[in-house]
Motif scaffolding. Structure first.
Motif, PDB file in Angstrom:
ATOM      1  N   LYS A   1      37.977  43.847  42.591  1.00  0.00           N
ATOM      2  CA  LYS A   1      38.702  44.829  41.783  1.00  0.00           C
ATOM      3  C   LYS A   1      37.989  46.169  41.633  1.00  0.00           C
ATOM      4  N   SER A   2      36.808  46.335  42.209  1.00  0.00           N
ATOM      5  CA  SER A   2      36.061  47.580  42.083  1.00  0.00           C
ATOM      6  C   SER A   2      36.839  48.745  42.680  1.00  0.00           C
ATOM      7  N   ALA A   3      36.760  49.895  42.036  1.00  0.00           N
ATOM      8  CA  ALA A   3      37.394  51.104  42.549  1.00  0.00           C
ATOM      9  C   ALA A   3      36.548  51.764  43.631  1.00  0.00           C
ATOM     10  N   ILE A   4      35.305  51.288  43.817  1.00  0.00           N
ATOM     11  CA  ILE A   4      34.409  51.891  44.811  1.00  0.00           C
ATOM     12  C   ILE A   4      33.934  50.846  45.827  1.00  0.00           C
ATOM     13  N   LYS A   5      34.821  49.889  46.162  1.00  0.00           N
ATOM     14  CA  LYS A   5      34.463  48.852  47.123  1.00  0.00           C
ATOM     15  C   LYS A   5      33.916  49.464  48.399  1.00  0.00           C
ATOM     16  N   PRO A   6      32.920  48.860  48.989  1.00  0.00           N
ATOM     17  CA  PRO A   6      32.416  47.517  48.752  1.00  0.00           C
ATOM     18  C   PRO A   6      31.407  47.433  47.608  1.00  0.00           C
ATOM     19  N   PHE A   7      31.151  48.558  46.928  1.00  0.00           N
ATOM     20  CA  PHE A   7      30.144  48.556  45.872  1.00  0.00           C
ATOM     21  C   PHE A   7      30.740  48.124  44.541  1.00  0.00           C
ATOM     22  N   CYS A   8      29.917  47.571  43.694  1.00  0.00           N
ATOM     23  CA  CYS A   8      30.321  47.114  42.371  1.00  0.00           C
ATOM     24  C   CYS A   8      30.375  48.304  41.412  1.00  0.00           C
ATOM     25  N   ASP A   9      31.420  48.366  40.573  1.00  0.00           N
ATOM     26  CA  ASP A   9      31.504  49.394  39.540  1.00  0.00           C
ATOM     27  C   ASP A   9      31.532  48.793  38.132  1.00  0.00           C
ATOM     28  N   GLY A  10      31.267  47.485  38.038  1.00  0.00           N
ATOM     29  CA  GLY A  10      31.228  46.820  36.736  1.00  0.00           C
ATOM     30  C   GLY A  10      32.556  46.256  36.267  1.00  0.00           C
ATOM     31  N   THR A  11      33.619  46.405  37.052  1.00  0.00           N
ATOM     32  CA  THR A  11      34.943  45.921  36.670  1.00  0.00           C
ATOM     33  C   THR A  11      34.950  44.423  36.407  1.00  0.00           C
ATOM     34  N   HIS A  12      34.070  43.672  37.080  1.00  0.00           N
ATOM     35  CA  HIS A  12      34.030  42.214  36.893  1.00  0.00           C
ATOM     36  C   HIS A  12      33.872  41.837  35.421  1.00  0.00           C
ATOM     37  N   LYS A  13      33.145  42.651  34.665  1.00  0.00           N
ATOM     38  CA  LYS A  13      32.959  42.371  33.235  1.00  0.00           C
ATOM     39  C   LYS A  13      34.263  42.552  32.474  1.00  0.00           C
ATOM     40  N   ALA A  14      34.985  43.625  32.768  1.00  0.00           N
ATOM     41  CA  ALA A  14      36.229  43.936  32.061  1.00  0.00           C
ATOM     42  C   ALA A  14      37.328  42.915  32.332  1.00  0.00           C
ATOM     43  N   ILE A  15      37.331  42.349  33.537  1.00  0.00           N
ATOM     44  CA  ILE A  15      38.407  41.407  33.884  1.00  0.00           C
ATOM     45  C   ILE A  15      38.014  39.952  33.665  1.00  0.00           C
ATOM     46  N   GLY A  16      36.773  39.718  33.252  1.00  0.00           N
ATOM     47  CA  GLY A  16      36.324  38.342  33.008  1.00  0.00           C
ATOM     48  C   GLY A  16      36.145  37.527  34.276  1.00  0.00           C
ATOM     49  N   PHE A  17      35.704  38.163  35.350  1.00  0.00           N
ATOM     50  CA  PHE A  17      35.514  37.470  36.628  1.00  0.00           C
ATOM     51  C   PHE A  17      34.567  36.291  36.476  1.00  0.00           C
ATOM     52  N   ARG A  18      34.932  35.175  37.084  1.00  0.00           N
ATOM     53  CA  ARG A  18      34.086  33.986  37.134  1.00  0.00           C
ATOM     54  C   ARG A  18      33.943  33.596  38.594  1.00  0.00           C
ATOM     55  N   ALA A  19      32.696  33.438  39.029  1.00  0.00           N
ATOM     56  CA  ALA A  19      32.420  33.172  40.434  1.00  0.00           C
ATOM     57  C   ALA A  19      32.742  31.741  40.847  1.00  0.00           C
ATOM     58  N   GLY A  20      32.861  30.844  39.907  1.00  0.00           N
ATOM     59  CA  GLY A  20      33.182  29.467  40.258  1.00  0.00           C
ATOM     60  C   GLY A  20      32.072  28.765  40.993  1.00  0.00           C
TER      61      GLY A  20
END
Length: 83
Positions: free
Chosen positions: A53-72
């Motif tokens: 979901k990052s707006a700057i893929k392939p780099f991380c922009d911190g969106t994982h925190k806002a969406i509650g991403f879980r790597a499983g």
């Protein structure tokens, strides 16, 4: 691995998957698009997006925190650090 991609400690790059976060890549590496174009990271350490979901893929922009991403990962506790 050989040549410029190999560091003195025997590793060209070290990849650390942060729990429910990005892949942190440190060292000598080449980052490419799926069609082979080189992506200049601008530094020797980068955080790569795993949530998609990052707006700057392939780099991380911190969106994982806002969406509650879980790597499983399937683990009850984080993997031990080796650095």
């Amino acid at each position: 691995m050989s040549g410029a991609a190999e560091r003195a400690d025997g590793h060209g790059a070290v990849v650390v998957p942060y729990e429910d976060g990005p892949l942190l890549v440190r060292g000598d590496f080449v980052l490419r698009t799926p069609d082979g174009q080189v992506i200049e990271p601008g530094r020797n350490t980068v955080a790569l997006c795993r949530c998609g979901k990052s707006a700057i893929k392939p780099f991380c922009d911190g969106t994982h925190k806002a969406i509650g991403f879980r790597a499983g990962t399937g683990r009850d506790a984080p993997a031990p650090r080796t650095d």
